[in-house]
Every structure is written in C-alpha cells, then in structure tokens.
Motif scaffolding. Structure first.
Motif, PDB file in Angstrom:
ATOM      1  N   TYR A  55     -10.741  15.830   4.048  1.00 47.93           N
ATOM      2  CA  TYR A  55     -10.619  15.236   5.383  1.00 47.93           C
ATOM      3  C   TYR A  55      -9.704  14.008   5.345  1.00 47.93           C
ATOM      4  N   GLY A  56      -9.862  13.180   4.306  1.00 45.13           N
ATOM      5  CA  GLY A  56      -9.007  12.005   4.169  1.00 45.13           C
ATOM      6  C   GLY A  56      -7.548  12.375   3.994  1.00 45.13           C
ATOM      7  N   ILE A  57      -7.263  13.406   3.197  1.00 51.62           N
ATOM      8  CA  ILE A  57      -5.876  13.852   2.991  1.00 51.62           C
ATOM      9  C   ILE A  57      -5.258  14.319   4.309  1.00 51.62           C
ATOM     10  N   VAL A  58      -6.031  15.074   5.093  1.00 51.13           N
ATOM     11  CA  VAL A  58      -5.517  15.543   6.380  1.00 51.13           C
ATOM     12  C   VAL A  58      -5.235  14.373   7.315  1.00 51.13           C
ATOM     13  N   MET A  59      -6.141  13.392   7.356  1.00 46.23           N
ATOM     14  CA  MET A  59      -5.936  12.232   8.215  1.00 46.23           C
ATOM     15  C   MET A  59      -4.720  11.403   7.790  1.00 46.23           C
ATOM     16  N   MET A  60      -4.410  11.396   6.501  1.00 54.05           N
ATOM     17  CA  MET A  60      -3.194  10.721   6.045  1.00 54.05           C
ATOM     18  C   MET A  60      -1.959  11.253   6.767  1.00 54.05           C
ATOM     19  N   GLY A  61      -1.945  12.568   6.964  1.00 49.92           N
ATOM     20  CA  GLY A  61      -0.810  13.171   7.656  1.00 49.92           C
ATOM     21  C   GLY A  61      -0.655  12.708   9.082  1.00 49.92           C
ATOM     22  N   GLY A  62      -1.747  12.210   9.685  1.00 51.66           N
ATOM     23  CA  GLY A  62      -1.670  11.723  11.053  1.00 51.66           C
ATOM     24  C   GLY A  62      -0.809  10.489  11.215  1.00 51.66           C
ATOM     25  N   THR A  63      -0.699   9.674  10.161  1.00 51.43           N
ATOM     26  CA  THR A  63       0.087   8.432  10.259  1.00 51.43           C
ATOM     27  C   THR A  63       1.314   8.415   9.343  1.00 51.43           C
ATOM     28  N   LEU A  64       1.544   9.464   8.586  1.00 54.00           N
ATOM     29  CA  LEU A  64       2.744   9.498   7.735  1.00 54.00           C
ATOM     30  C   LEU A  64       4.037   9.247   8.524  1.00 54.00           C
ATOM     31  N   PRO A  65       4.169   9.810   9.742  1.00 54.61           N
ATOM     32  CA  PRO A  65       5.453   9.619  10.438  1.00 54.61           C
ATOM     33  C   PRO A  65       5.689   8.216  10.985  1.00 54.61           C
ATOM     34  N   ILE A  66       4.638   7.388  11.092  1.00 57.56           N
ATOM     35  CA  ILE A  66       4.792   6.112  11.801  1.00 57.56           C
ATOM     36  C   ILE A  66       5.908   5.243  11.216  1.00 57.56           C
ATOM     37  N   PRO A  67       5.978   4.999   9.891  1.00 53.45           N
ATOM     38  CA  PRO A  67       7.079   4.176   9.368  1.00 53.45           C
ATOM     39  C   PRO A  67       8.435   4.879   9.410  1.00 53.45           C
ATOM     40  N   SER A  96       1.521   3.262  18.049  1.00 54.85           N
ATOM     41  CA  SER A  96       2.797   3.476  18.729  1.00 54.85           C
ATOM     42  C   SER A  96       3.545   2.180  19.028  1.00 54.85           C
ATOM     43  N   LEU A  97       2.812   1.076  19.200  1.00 56.97           N
ATOM     44  CA  LEU A  97       3.426  -0.186  19.615  1.00 56.97           C
ATOM     45  C   LEU A  97       3.789  -1.089  18.442  1.00 56.97           C
ATOM     46  N   VAL A  98       2.954  -1.118  17.427  1.00 54.63           N
ATOM     47  CA  VAL A  98       3.127  -2.087  16.352  1.00 54.63           C
ATOM     48  C   VAL A  98       4.485  -1.991  15.653  1.00 54.63           C
ATOM     49  N   PRO A  99       4.985  -0.785  15.295  1.00 53.26           N
ATOM     50  CA  PRO A  99       6.271  -0.752  14.588  1.00 53.26           C
ATOM     51  C   PRO A  99       7.407  -1.432  15.344  1.00 53.26           C
ATOM     52  N   SER A 100       7.516  -1.161  16.667  1.00 52.42           N
ATOM     53  CA  SER A 100       8.594  -1.788  17.434  1.00 52.42           C
ATOM     54  C   SER A 100       8.344  -3.278  17.619  1.00 52.42           C
ATOM     55  N   PHE A 101       7.074  -3.672  17.806  1.00 53.77           N
ATOM     56  CA  PHE A 101       6.757  -5.091  17.950  1.00 53.77           C
ATOM     57  C   PHE A 101       7.102  -5.854  16.676  1.00 53.77           C
ATOM     58  N   VAL A 102       6.746  -5.280  15.544  1.00 57.58           N
ATOM     59  CA  VAL A 102       7.023  -5.921  14.260  1.00 57.58           C
ATOM     60  C   VAL A 102       8.517  -6.081  14.047  1.00 57.58           C
TER      61      VAL A 102
END
Length: 404
Positions: free
Chosen positions: A29-41, A243-249
């Motif tokens: 379950y943890g490995i699958v959830m990792m895929g949920g945020t891999l694209p963010i950076p 969705s907001l943090v990367p552009s804000f940072v």
C-alpha cells in the motif's frame, strides 16, 4: 489428546502468516501511495518541455484523483467477490502499465492518460488494501489497521515526493529515471502480495457495475456522514498543498532546488504520519481534536501565504498535516468498525470516495480561480470552505458520539 499440539501449531502458523501478510500489505500500500506524489517535483520539468502552465499542472493532479473516483465507484468492491490477493496483483500490473506510459509520454495528453490509468489502479488498491489490513490485523490490537493505513498512506505520499525530488536533483534524466526505479518497486510489491494469505472466499461469479456509495444503516449513518465530510476537508488540504506548494516555493520563496521543494511538499504527509504513530494524550483521539488542529493549521498556512513567510508556511503545514493525520486515522477506524465484514471494501471505498472528492474538485477550483484572483484570493476562498465543512461535519460526529 495427541491432536491438540498439532492444532495449536497450525493455529500459531496461521497467526504468524497473518502477521507477515499484514506487514506485506502495508508495504505494498505504501509503495502504491508513493506513486501518487512522484510526479509533483517533475511538473516544472514537464511544463518547460511540453509548454503548459498552471492549469495543465492542476489537470495532471486532478485527473489522477478522478481516476481514483471512477475506480472506487466501479471496481472497488471486486475484492469482496474475487478475493483480495488476485485483485491486488491485477491492480499492480495496471500500475506498471501506467508507469510505462509515463516513460513514453511526450505531450500533456500522454501525461494525463498515464495519470488517469494510475488513478484507476490506485483506487482499487486503496479499497482492497484497507480491507485486507483490517482482516489480517490481530484481534487484540483493534487500532493496528487504522494506524497502519495512515502510516502507509501518508508515509507513501511523503516518500514519493522526496524520492522524485532526490532523483531530479542527483540524476540527469529526472522525468524518466524515477519511473524505472518505481517499476522495480512494483515488481517487488507483486512478489509480496503473492505470499499474502487470502482472507476472502471467492464467489462463483462477479458483477461489475457503477455502484452507489454505501452507507451504514440506522443511527450510525449520521456519524458516518460527518466522518465523510471531515475526510473530504482533510484531503482538500492535501490537494491544495500538493498542487500549490511547488509553484509557491518556486515563485514566492524563490527556492529552485527540486529536493528542497519536494521536502517542503512532503511535510504535510509526514506530519500526518507522526500524528498517528507518536504517543499522544487520549483527548487527541476524540471528535474535536483533529478538526481543531486542521482548522488552526489552515489558518496559519494561509497567514504564511499572505505574508510570504517561510516560517509561518512550514508551521502551518506541520499543524495542518497533524490535523489531517488525526482526522484520517479516526475516520478510517470508525469506517472499519461500522463496515459489514461481508462488504468491507465497499464501505471503505465510500470513505475514500469522499477523500478523493476532496482532492479533486476544490483543487480544480483552485486552478481556475488562480487564473483570475491569484494565489491569495483563491486560497482564501478555498480555506474558508474547508473551515465551514469541518465545523459542520464535526457537529455531526460529535452529536452522534454524545448519544452513543
């Protein structure tokens, strides 16, 4: 008399296999959830290469949550009919296909398709893994399943962003390298699920149709509706941050480093995780603690946005993340308690349906409002909605609790 030691040995063996299976399901379950945020950076690299702006980034995020919603409405109850293990393996194979699509994506459309397919499979894993954790947990540890669900969910989401940020920082091909590593992780997850004991008796056939979200019967329905409202608000916070943090940072704090940016994104998820696993006073498990912490964190975070203050930004993120963890952990515990054992994945799917609605609709609204009102105005409106939903939902759950 001679059979007693053999029966005891067999019973001990079943308990040990269930314990091992519990941890393997949690890891999967943890490995699958990792895929949920891999694209963010990776959004900024794709945006530069494929020439899309903030709305395109929001669409990539939202289409994942939309895929999860479709999955929870159509496929989530499959494991109640076919068994947990075969459904999990099938979903992991689909996740592998999605990862290959990411590797081959050269346009925004390609990214949207890959993300949607990932969401379809992730929704199946979410409902199935949570049901399996409840069934494999030791009977004398009733809180083990909801706590581990929070750890795997939030921990995986936090690690995914950091992993992708680290690859983007230290490797030459950030938008491809991380997905090769993720394919390997998915292969390991398949091997893990193969040895997990099955907890459901397979039915002769199965029915696939669009299901209505299921609700408990009788007086428990009001409390469950309050729980759904709270997890919707909590995942709206997650969606805003993701969705907001990367552009804000990048735009307001002028931090260009991918690893530093992804670490800031991960704070909300790790704070949610720590809120579950660290020792805490009993009052934090009550109906008011999680919502109160969530609202305070949202207010501090918004103040940090208005002031452009990194310190307030991080403080608000930590507090809001802790609120998300408390709300999510209590909510999944109540859901597991209220669920019919014969249809456990069904009620769990309803819970996560509310969660991913929180991730999808408000985040899309944020992307649209941001085009006209800017970051400050759009987040003020969204956080006002979060506070309102949280207050109403808390009143529902507290009222039911006081009557219990």
């Amino acid at each position: 008399m001679t059979s007693s030691p053999l029966l005891a040995q067999q019973s001990h063996g079943r308990i040990r296999r269930a314990n091992v299976g519990f941890w393997l399901i949690a890891g999967t379950y943890g490995i699958v959830m990792m895929g949920g945020t891999l694209p963010i950076p990776l959004y900024r690299f794709w945006a530069q290469a494929m020439h899309f702006g903030a709305l395109g980034t929001t669409a990539i995020f939202a289409v994942y949550a939309f895929g999860v919603l479709v999955s929870l409405l159509v496929f989530a109850s499959l494991s109640d009919q076919l068994g947990r293990r075969p459904v999990l393996i099938g979903a992991l194979v689909v996740l592998g296909i999605s990862t290959v699509l990411f590797l081959g994506a050269s346009t925004l459309t390609g990214l949207l398709v890959a993300r949607f397919v990932f969401g379809l499979a992730a929704g199946v894993v979410t409902a199935t893994a949570n049901a399996a954790l409840a069934e494999l947990a030791r009977p004398d540890r009733p809180q083990a399943a909801p706590v581990m669900s929070t750890v795997a969910n939030m921990g995986g989401l936090g690690l995914g962003s950091i992993a992708a940020g680290a690859v983007a920082r230290f490797f030459g091909d950030p938008t491809h390298e991380v997905f090769w590593w993720y394919l390997i992780a998915l292969g390991i997850a398949v091997l893990a699920v193969v040895v997990v004991p099955e907890t459901v008796t397979r039915q002769a056939g199965f029915r696939l149709d669009v299901r209505r979200p299921s609700l408990p019967e009788g007086a428990d329905r009001r409390m469950f509706l309050g729980v759904l409202g709270l997890v919707l608000a909590a995942f709206t916070v997650n969606g805003v941050f993701s969705s907001l943090v990367p552009s804000f940072v990048q735009n307001q704090l002028h931090i260009e480093d991918s690893l530093a940016s992804s670490a800031l994104v991960s704070i909300v998820f790790f704070a949610a995780l720590l809120a579950q696993v660290m020792p805490r006073p009993q009052w934090l498990n009550g109906p008011f603690a999680g919502p109160t912490v969530l609202v305070i964190g949202s207010v501090v975070f918004e103040a940090g946005l208005l002031a452009g203050s990194l310190l307030e930004f991080i403080l608000g993120t930590v507090i809001a993340g802790a609120g998300v963890g408390l709300v999510f952990g209590r909510g999944i515990g109540i859901t597991q308690h209220l669920a019919d054992p014969e249809r456990r994945a069904d009620l769990v799917a309803t819970y996560f349906l509310a969660a991913y609605l929180g991730s999808t609709m408000p985040t899309l609204g944020l992307g649209v409002l941001n085009q006209t009102l800017g970051t400050t105005g759009s987040t003020l409106i969204l956080f006002g909605v979060i506070v309102g939903v949280t207050i109403i939902s808390t009143a529902l759950t507290a009222r039911r609790t006081s009557r219990s």
